[in-house]
Design a protein around this motif. Sequence first.
Motif, PDB file in Angstrom:
ATOM      1  N   GLY A 175       0.787  -1.230   0.000  1.00 31.37           N
ATOM      2  CA  GLY A 175       0.000   0.000   0.000  1.00 31.37           C
ATOM      3  C   GLY A 175       0.819   1.280   0.000  1.00 31.37           C
ATOM      4  O   GLY A 175       0.250   2.371   0.126  1.00 31.37           O
ATOM      5  N   GLN A 176       2.138   1.180  -0.175  1.00 26.97           N
ATOM      6  CA  GLN A 176       2.980   2.365  -0.121  1.00 26.97           C
ATOM      7  C   GLN A 176       3.469   2.776  -1.502  1.00 26.97           C
ATOM      8  O   GLN A 176       3.500   1.965  -2.434  1.00 26.97           O
ATOM      9  CB  GLN A 176       4.173   2.113   0.803  1.00 26.97           C
ATOM     10  N   ARG A 177       3.842   4.049  -1.614  1.00 26.56           N
ATOM     11  CA  ARG A 177       4.419   4.583  -2.846  1.00 26.56           C
ATOM     12  C   ARG A 177       5.945   4.525  -2.687  1.00 26.56           C
ATOM     13  O   ARG A 177       6.491   5.169  -1.798  1.00 26.56           O
ATOM     14  CB  ARG A 177       3.944   6.010  -3.074  1.00 26.56           C
ATOM     15  N   VAL A 178       6.576   3.750  -3.568  1.00 30.67           N
ATOM     16  CA  VAL A 178       7.993   3.432  -3.385  1.00 30.67           C
ATOM     17  C   VAL A 178       8.811   3.944  -4.573  1.00 30.67           C
ATOM     18  O   VAL A 178       8.491   3.651  -5.732  1.00 30.67           O
ATOM     19  CB  VAL A 178       8.206   1.902  -3.243  1.00 30.67           C
ATOM     20  N   VAL A 179       9.885   4.685  -4.276  1.00 32.54           N
ATOM     21  CA  VAL A 179      10.861   5.087  -5.284  1.00 32.54           C
ATOM     22  C   VAL A 179      12.088   4.205  -5.097  1.00 32.54           C
ATOM     23  O   VAL A 179      12.667   4.161  -4.005  1.00 32.54           O
ATOM     24  CB  VAL A 179      11.248   6.574  -5.143  1.00 32.54           C
ATOM     25  N   VAL A 180      12.462   3.480  -6.146  1.00 35.93           N
ATOM     26  CA  VAL A 180      13.649   2.625  -6.107  1.00 35.93           C
ATOM     27  C   VAL A 180      14.743   3.300  -6.915  1.00 35.93           C
ATOM     28  O   VAL A 180      14.550   3.620  -8.084  1.00 35.93           O
ATOM     29  CB  VAL A 180      13.350   1.217  -6.668  1.00 35.93           C
ATOM     30  N   VAL A 181      15.901   3.494  -6.284  1.00 35.96           N
ATOM     31  CA  VAL A 181      17.026   4.190  -6.908  1.00 35.96           C
ATOM     32  C   VAL A 181      18.138   3.188  -7.200  1.00 35.96           C
ATOM     33  O   VAL A 181      18.583   2.475  -6.297  1.00 35.96           O
ATOM     34  CB  VAL A 181      17.575   5.301  -5.994  1.00 35.96           C
ATOM     35  N   PRO A 196       3.657  -5.771  -7.056  1.00 30.49           N
ATOM     36  CA  PRO A 196       2.329  -6.335  -6.778  1.00 30.49           C
ATOM     37  C   PRO A 196       1.758  -5.932  -5.412  1.00 30.49           C
ATOM     38  O   PRO A 196       0.546  -6.056  -5.191  1.00 30.49           O
ATOM     39  CB  PRO A 196       2.581  -7.852  -6.821  1.00 30.49           C
ATOM     40  N   HIS A 197       2.599  -5.455  -4.513  1.00 32.52           N
ATOM     41  CA  HIS A 197       2.154  -5.109  -3.157  1.00 32.52           C
ATOM     42  C   HIS A 197       1.978  -3.611  -2.958  1.00 32.52           C
ATOM     43  O   HIS A 197       1.141  -3.183  -2.168  1.00 32.52           O
ATOM     44  CB  HIS A 197       3.176  -5.615  -2.123  1.00 32.52           C
ATOM     45  N   ALA A 198       2.792  -2.815  -3.667  1.00 31.41           N
ATOM     46  CA  ALA A 198       2.825  -1.370  -3.436  1.00 31.41           C
ATOM     47  C   ALA A 198       1.669  -0.647  -4.102  1.00 31.41           C
ATOM     48  O   ALA A 198       1.064  -1.145  -5.061  1.00 31.41           O
ATOM     49  CB  ALA A 198       4.152  -0.805  -3.943  1.00 31.41           C
ATOM     50  N   ALA A 199       1.375   0.564  -3.605  1.00 34.63           N
ATOM     51  CA  ALA A 199       0.385   1.411  -4.259  1.00 34.63           C
ATOM     52  C   ALA A 199       0.935   1.930  -5.583  1.00 34.63           C
ATOM     53  O   ALA A 199       0.198   2.086  -6.563  1.00 34.63           O
ATOM     54  CB  ALA A 199       0.017   2.581  -3.346  1.00 34.63           C
ATOM     55  N   ALA A 200       2.247   2.208  -5.622  1.00 36.37           N
ATOM     56  CA  ALA A 200       2.905   2.684  -6.848  1.00 36.37           C
ATOM     57  C   ALA A 200       4.408   2.511  -6.692  1.00 36.37           C
ATOM     58  O   ALA A 200       4.936   2.571  -5.577  1.00 36.37           O
ATOM     59  CB  ALA A 200       2.572   4.158  -7.101  1.00 36.37           C
ATOM     60  N   THR A 201       5.091   2.279  -7.817  1.00 41.17           N
ATOM     61  CA  THR A 201       6.548   2.229  -7.803  1.00 41.17           C
ATOM     62  C   THR A 201       7.099   3.152  -8.880  1.00 41.17           C
ATOM     63  O   THR A 201       6.478   3.319  -9.937  1.00 41.17           O
ATOM     64  CB  THR A 201       7.083   0.797  -8.049  1.00 41.17           C
ATOM     65  N   THR A 202       8.245   3.730  -8.598  1.00 36.24           N
ATOM     66  CA  THR A 202       8.952   4.579  -9.563  1.00 36.24           C
ATOM     67  C   THR A 202      10.414   4.150  -9.561  1.00 36.24           C
ATOM     68  O   THR A 202      11.032   4.023  -8.497  1.00 36.24           O
ATOM     69  CB  THR A 202       8.859   6.070  -9.178  1.00 36.24           C
ATOM     70  N   ARG A 254      11.548  -8.996 -19.049  1.00 35.16           N
ATOM     71  CA  ARG A 254      10.677  -8.679 -20.191  1.00 35.16           C
ATOM     72  C   ARG A 254       9.261  -8.343 -19.730  1.00 35.16           C
ATOM     73  O   ARG A 254       8.646  -7.396 -20.236  1.00 35.16           O
ATOM     74  CB  ARG A 254      10.647  -9.855 -21.172  1.00 35.16           C
ATOM     75  N   ARG A 255       8.750  -9.113 -18.768  1.00 41.35           N
ATOM     76  CA  ARG A 255       7.396  -8.825 -18.250  1.00 41.35           C
ATOM     77  C   ARG A 255       7.378  -7.464 -17.563  1.00 41.35           C
ATOM     78  O   ARG A 255       6.422  -6.686 -17.717  1.00 41.35           O
ATOM     79  CB  ARG A 255       6.960  -9.919 -17.275  1.00 41.35           C
ATOM     80  N   GLY A 256       8.427  -7.173 -16.791  1.00 40.49           N
ATOM     81  CA  GLY A 256       8.500  -5.887 -16.104  1.00 40.49           C
ATOM     82  C   GLY A 256       8.556  -4.714 -17.064  1.00 40.49           C
ATOM     83  O   GLY A 256       7.961  -3.657 -16.810  1.00 40.49           O
ATOM     84  N   LEU A 257       9.251  -4.887 -18.170  1.00 38.89           N
ATOM     85  CA  LEU A 257       9.308  -3.838 -19.190  1.00 38.89           C
ATOM     86  C   LEU A 257       7.958  -3.670 -19.883  1.00 38.89           C
ATOM     87  O   LEU A 257       7.504  -2.555 -20.143  1.00 38.89           O
ATOM     88  CB  LEU A 257      10.390  -4.165 -20.227  1.00 38.89           C
ATOM     89  N   ALA A 258       7.324  -4.797 -20.157  1.00 38.47           N
ATOM     90  CA  ALA A 258       6.038  -4.762 -20.875  1.00 38.47           C
ATOM     91  C   ALA A 258       4.928  -4.139 -20.039  1.00 38.47           C
ATOM     92  O   ALA A 258       4.096  -3.375 -20.566  1.00 38.47           O
ATOM     93  CB  ALA A 258       5.650  -6.171 -21.298  1.00 38.47           C
ATOM     94  N   ASP A 259       4.904  -4.439 -18.733  1.00 38.32           N
ATOM     95  CA  ASP A 259       3.795  -3.921 -17.918  1.00 38.32           C
ATOM     96  C   ASP A 259       4.108  -2.583 -17.246  1.00 38.32           C
ATOM     97  O   ASP A 259       3.296  -2.053 -16.484  1.00 38.32           O
ATOM     98  CB  ASP A 259       3.358  -4.947 -16.869  1.00 38.32           C
ATOM     99  N   GLY A 260       5.272  -2.011 -17.546  1.00 35.69           N
ATOM    100  CA  GLY A 260       5.588  -0.674 -17.062  1.00 35.69           C
ATOM    101  C   GLY A 260       6.263  -0.602 -15.706  1.00 35.69           C
ATOM    102  O   GLY A 260       6.633   0.494 -15.256  1.00 35.69           O
ATOM    103  N   VAL A 261       6.449  -1.728 -15.032  1.00 35.10           N
ATOM    104  CA  VAL A 261       7.129  -1.707 -13.728  1.00 35.10           C
ATOM    105  C   VAL A 261       8.564  -1.228 -13.885  1.00 35.10           C
ATOM    106  O   VAL A 261       9.090  -0.499 -13.044  1.00 35.10           O
ATOM    107  CB  VAL A 261       7.095  -3.109 -13.072  1.00 35.10           C
ATOM    108  N   LEU A 262       9.204  -1.604 -14.994  1.00 39.57           N
ATOM    109  CA  LEU A 262      10.589  -1.211 -15.251  1.00 39.57           C
ATOM    110  C   LEU A 262      10.654  -0.039 -16.235  1.00 39.57           C
ATOM    111  O   LEU A 262      11.491   0.012 -17.130  1.00 39.57           O
ATOM    112  CB  LEU A 262      11.399  -2.400 -15.773  1.00 39.57           C
ATOM    113  N   ASP A 263       9.755   0.926 -16.033  1.00 44.43           N
ATOM    114  CA  ASP A 263       9.752   2.152 -16.828  1.00 44.43           C
ATOM    115  C   ASP A 263      10.716   3.130 -16.155  1.00 44.43           C
ATOM    116  O   ASP A 263      10.342   3.870 -15.243  1.00 44.43           O
ATOM    117  CB  ASP A 263       8.343   2.726 -16.899  1.00 44.43           C
TER     118      ASP A 263
END
Length: 363
Positions: A175-181, A196-202, A254-263
Amino acid sequence: MNYMSEVEVAEVQAVVIGAGQAGLSSAYHLRRTGFEPDRDFVVLDHNPGPGGAWRYRWPSLTYGKVHGMHSLPGMELTDADPARPSSEVITEYFDRYERTFDLRVRRPVQVRAVREGTGGRLLVETSAGAWSTRTLINATGTWNRPFWPRYEGQETFLGRQLHTAQYPGPEAFAGQRVVVVGGGASATQHLLEIAPHAAATTWVTRRPPVFHEGPFDEEAGRAAVALVEERVRQGLPPRSVVSVTGLPLNDAIRRGLADGVLDRQPMFDRITPEGVEWTERRRVAADVILWATGFRPAIDHLAPLRLREPGGGIRVEGTRAVADPRVHLVGYGPSASTVGANRAGRAAVRDIGRLLAEERVAA
């Protein structure tokens, strides 16, 4: 105050600092060459038990997710359950290895400093006393020196900041908004787990990530190691092998790139109380900043020997410190992989054997 006058100093031919992959490999080759534990060499480890840095890996990093774990010399790691945490599998393996080859690792021992001793020997000062040694194998790795970059406004952030070294697993970010650096393998693993757990990832990195297609074969591995090796030969701080190989483009990536997680987004310019911000006034709100920004070699205890070059690193030929041929750095720079640590341990012991033989001839 003269430290040597305050404590009893034991004499050995070699001291190994660290009992991770590099240290255990070195101890194995010392044993195989005829060195006797406690009499001829000691292995000192600051951890409370076996496993090296592996004992601290997060529970969701299962053995099946570990890339390129190479068995220690003389004993294969077989029949490991890929679903078990790697911290459990490898810690148990290291423990069995130490007992099988009777390496007699002393722990927990904090090495405080290595300095010039008497009679051409090195003095190793520790929480458990002091050792006078002809040679030293430093195998302390990097886990104890997580790298935290500094950014404007970092101290004002109202959320939580943590490093890969403190990563608790993906459920902690529900449920958290997470920035991964960070642009390495740890960053992508964290993102794929957390999303899959977070509210949003960047995801933010200083440079665009480079993904490599196809198998990473032996020739490519040698080329990558050569680039890292050239840096330490010049006395520059070592970079990881991943920094020159890029990230493997596997199915999960590849899945992460396709679904935008690795944007991937470019690096932000400042941190605000509520999140991160770019110069063009673009903002991302965050509850957590996870710094997957790597580690630096844990070599501060070697400072009294003045091995560092103006470039900031220790100049190394093979495993030997150019400034002091009694000192070997194993698991440093190009030997920081598990297979590299094995080979470096063997090379260091071979070199130590030659040095001691030359001393005997000279005497």
